[in-house]
Design a protein around this motif. Structure first.
Motif, mmCIF file in Angstrom:
data_model
loop_
_atom_site.group_PDB
_atom_site.id
_atom_site.type_symbol
_atom_site.label_atom_id
_atom_site.label_comp_id
_atom_site.label_asym_id
_atom_site.label_seq_id
_atom_site.Cartn_x
_atom_site.Cartn_y
_atom_site.Cartn_z
ATOM 1 N N ARG A 144 -5.253 53.265 -5.233
ATOM 2 C CA ARG A 144 -5.451 53.095 -6.667
ATOM 3 C C ARG A 144 -4.206 52.509 -7.305
ATOM 4 N NH1 ARG A 144 -8.904 58.496 -8.381
ATOM 5 N NH2 ARG A 144 -10.791 57.932 -7.234
ATOM 6 N N ILE A 145 -4.421 51.798 -8.401
ATOM 7 C CA ILE A 145 -3.336 51.141 -9.106
ATOM 8 C C ILE A 145 -3.428 51.564 -10.562
ATOM 9 C CG2 ILE A 145 -2.318 48.922 -9.722
ATOM 10 C CD1 ILE A 145 -3.894 47.869 -7.153
ATOM 11 N N GLY A 146 -2.520 52.435 -10.983
ATOM 12 C CA GLY A 146 -2.578 52.966 -12.337
ATOM 13 C C GLY A 146 -2.467 54.471 -12.323
ATOM 14 N N PRO A 147 -2.646 55.103 -13.469
ATOM 15 C CA PRO A 147 -2.446 56.556 -13.569
ATOM 16 C C PRO A 147 -3.535 57.327 -12.850
ATOM 17 C CG PRO A 147 -3.318 55.685 -15.628
ATOM 18 C CD PRO A 147 -2.981 54.500 -14.766
ATOM 19 N N LEU A 148 -3.173 58.510 -12.353
ATOM 20 C CA LEU A 148 -4.130 59.401 -11.710
ATOM 21 C C LEU A 148 -4.657 60.375 -12.753
ATOM 22 C CD1 LEU A 148 -5.416 60.390 -9.019
ATOM 23 C CD2 LEU A 148 -3.511 61.988 -8.859
ATOM 24 N N THR A 149 -5.997 60.395 -12.930
ATOM 25 C CA THR A 149 -6.590 61.248 -13.965
ATOM 26 C C THR A 149 -7.223 62.504 -13.394
ATOM 27 O OG1 THR A 149 -8.657 59.969 -13.827
ATOM 28 C CG2 THR A 149 -7.029 59.279 -15.468
ATOM 29 N N ASP A 150 -7.403 62.576 -12.087
ATOM 30 C CA ASP A 150 -8.049 63.732 -11.464
ATOM 31 C C ASP A 150 -6.998 64.612 -10.818
ATOM 32 O OD1 ASP A 150 -9.535 65.564 -10.045
ATOM 33 O OD2 ASP A 150 -10.974 64.110 -9.281
ATOM 34 N N SER A 151 -6.750 65.782 -11.403
ATOM 35 C CA SER A 151 -5.692 66.661 -10.917
ATOM 36 C C SER A 151 -6.050 67.349 -9.608
ATOM 37 C CB SER A 151 -5.360 67.723 -11.976
ATOM 38 O OG SER A 151 -6.504 68.529 -12.234
ATOM 39 N N SER A 152 -7.307 67.242 -9.172
ATOM 40 C CA SER A 152 -7.694 67.872 -7.912
ATOM 41 C C SER A 152 -7.326 67.008 -6.707
ATOM 42 C CB SER A 152 -9.210 68.136 -7.892
ATOM 43 O OG SER A 152 -9.935 66.921 -7.821
ATOM 44 N N LEU A 153 -6.829 65.809 -6.955
ATOM 45 C CA LEU A 153 -6.471 64.885 -5.880
ATOM 46 C C LEU A 153 -4.965 64.879 -5.646
ATOM 47 C CD1 LEU A 153 -8.733 61.855 -6.891
ATOM 48 C CD2 LEU A 153 -9.254 63.656 -5.231
ATOM 49 N N VAL A 154 -4.585 64.465 -4.452
ATOM 50 C CA VAL A 154 -3.182 64.289 -4.095
ATOM 51 C C VAL A 154 -2.867 62.802 -4.136
ATOM 52 C CG1 VAL A 154 -1.422 64.627 -2.328
ATOM 53 C CG2 VAL A 154 -3.239 66.323 -2.621
ATOM 54 N N ALA A 155 -1.776 62.436 -4.780
ATOM 55 C CA ALA A 155 -1.378 61.026 -4.879
ATOM 56 C C ALA A 155 -0.024 60.818 -4.223
ATOM 57 C CB ALA A 155 -1.326 60.589 -6.333
ATOM 58 N N ARG A 156 0.056 59.833 -3.342
ATOM 59 C CA ARG A 156 1.331 59.458 -2.708
ATOM 60 C C ARG A 156 1.717 58.073 -3.227
ATOM 61 N NH1 ARG A 156 1.594 62.183 2.460
ATOM 62 N NH2 ARG A 156 3.195 60.731 3.184
ATOM 63 N N PRO A 157 2.748 57.964 -4.073
ATOM 64 C CA PRO A 157 3.156 56.655 -4.596
ATOM 65 C C PRO A 157 3.561 55.710 -3.467
ATOM 66 C CG PRO A 157 4.189 58.439 -5.816
ATOM 67 C CD PRO A 157 3.574 59.060 -4.599
ATOM 68 N N LEU A 158 3.114 54.464 -3.582
ATOM 69 C CA LEU A 158 3.467 53.449 -2.593
ATOM 70 C C LEU A 158 4.519 52.490 -3.146
ATOM 71 C CD1 LEU A 158 -0.128 52.595 -1.299
ATOM 72 C CD2 LEU A 158 1.512 54.225 -0.327
ATOM 73 N N ALA A 159 4.329 52.025 -4.380
ATOM 74 C CA ALA A 159 5.288 51.092 -4.977
ATOM 75 C C ALA A 159 5.000 50.950 -6.463
ATOM 76 C CB ALA A 159 5.202 49.719 -4.296
ATOM 77 N N PRO A 160 6.054 50.838 -7.311
ATOM 78 C CA PRO A 160 5.828 50.561 -8.736
ATOM 79 C C PRO A 160 5.495 49.088 -8.942
ATOM 80 C CG PRO A 160 8.170 50.658 -8.277
ATOM 81 C CD PRO A 160 7.472 50.989 -6.987
ATOM 82 N N GLN A 161 4.810 48.795 -10.025
ATOM 83 C CA GLN A 161 4.449 47.426 -10.336
ATOM 84 C C GLN A 161 4.715 47.136 -11.809
ATOM 85 O OE1 GLN A 161 3.002 44.586 -8.784
ATOM 86 N NE2 GLN A 161 3.830 45.621 -6.989
ATOM 87 N N PRO A 162 5.591 46.167 -12.131
ATOM 88 C CA PRO A 162 5.776 45.783 -13.527
ATOM 89 C C PRO A 162 4.537 45.059 -14.057
ATOM 90 C CG PRO A 162 7.012 44.321 -12.081
ATOM 91 C CD PRO A 162 6.468 45.418 -11.214
ATOM 92 N N LEU A 163 4.291 45.216 -15.351
ATOM 93 C CA LEU A 163 3.197 44.513 -16.019
ATOM 94 C C LEU A 163 3.747 43.289 -16.747
ATOM 95 C CD1 LEU A 163 1.065 47.377 -17.606
ATOM 96 C CD2 LEU A 163 0.261 45.717 -15.924
#
Length: 305
Positions: A144-163
């Protein structure tokens, strides 16, 4: 017939609401699913499901059976993961969800490299720009690319992206260059439908945040479509580095309001929260961290939204 396998199939039929959906999810023929449900009903001497051409529903016995079976299946799945984790190699089918352009241009090479190391894993990749429900839809991991809205999931950041906010030189020659974020209200803006901020674009300068609600001249749920429209001179686009970076460097698009910053977004690997993570999911997420995290432009400077 395998009772455990039949119970798994029964649970999937209940959760997905149809024999056909359960068959597709499990990679089985519909006739096999039908036989497995019939096997359970014959084994226990009760009807578990009411069937009609239009509707599938649980009987009282079926509902009670499901409520007892689902926790048992979860416990057995946890046990299976624990046994796999004891020195075994990643194996089995790995269901992955990812955005269309990202998957086509960038995830494919990452998967190819992964399979060189773990050839016993079978990849099932679904490319879709909507945010899928990992648990309900049966995915092991999503990019996924963007904020995580589901707190039941685990997110592992891969890389930041400037807009970047940018436009084609031809568009700016016809319509002028915005000098302030508020000027965008009078411009043709090309907007990503799934943006977490709705129609609001955020700008930051000297510690001050400006929120501009644009009136999109075009909306699309795929960034490549918007990029094509921007290149053709149809408006101002706001998209991440991996989508428009090459165009900015080549001059096909030029920055708009470059003195204003924008909060970066994050590319992440997301998976359901579990006490034990299967070797196939763990190894794949770690592979993505290495593959994309080591690059100065996380997707190789290309397009992936």
């Amino acid at each position: 017939m395998d009772t455990y396998g039949a119970m798994q199939t029964f649970a999937k039929v209940v959760e997905l609401g149809s024999f056909a959906a359960a068959a597709d999810r499990a990679g089985l023929a519909r006739s096999v699913v039908t036989r497995q449900i019939a096997f359970l009903e014959e084994k226990y001497g009760v009807r578990l499901l009411n069937r009609s051409t239009r509707k599938l529903s649980l009987t009282d016995a079926g509902r009670a059976f499901y409520e007892r079976v689902r926790p048992l299946l979860n416990e057995l799945a946890e046990l299976d993961l624990a046994l796999q984790a004891q020195g075994s190699q990643p194996t089995g089918r790995l269901r992955i969800a990812a955005p269309v352009s990202f998957g086509t241009l960038h995830l494919g090479p990452a998967i190819a490299d992964y399979l060189l190391t773990y050839p016993q894993v079978v990849i099932d990749l679904d490319l879709n720009d909507r945010v899928v429900d990992l648990v309900e839809d049966g995915y092991d991991v999503a990019v996924r690319i963007g904020p995580l809205t589901d707190s039941s999931l685990v997110a592992r950041p891969l890389a930041p992206q400037p807009l970047h906010v940018c436009a084609a030189p031809a568009y700016l020659a016809r319509h002028g260059t915005p000098a302030h974020p508020e000027d965008l209200r009078q411009h043709r803006c090309l907007h990503y439908s799934y943006a977490s901020g709705g129609n609001d674009w955020t700008f930051e300068k000297d510690g001050q945040t400006t929120l501009v609600r644009i009136n999109p001249a075009m909306r699309a749920n795929n960034g490549d479509v918007l990029r094509t429209a921007a290149l053709a001179g149809h408006g101002v686009i706001q998209q991440p580095e991996f989508l428009v970076g090459e165009d900015l460097r080549a001059g096909r698009l030029v920055p708009v309001l470059p003195e204003y910053g924008r909060p970066p977004i994050t590319m992440m690997a997301v998976y359901p929260h579990r006490r034990l993570l299967s070797p196939k999911v763990r190894s794949f997420v770690e592979h993505l961290e290495t593959h994309f995290g080591k690059q100065t432009s996380p997707a190789g400077g290309g397009r992936n939204r």
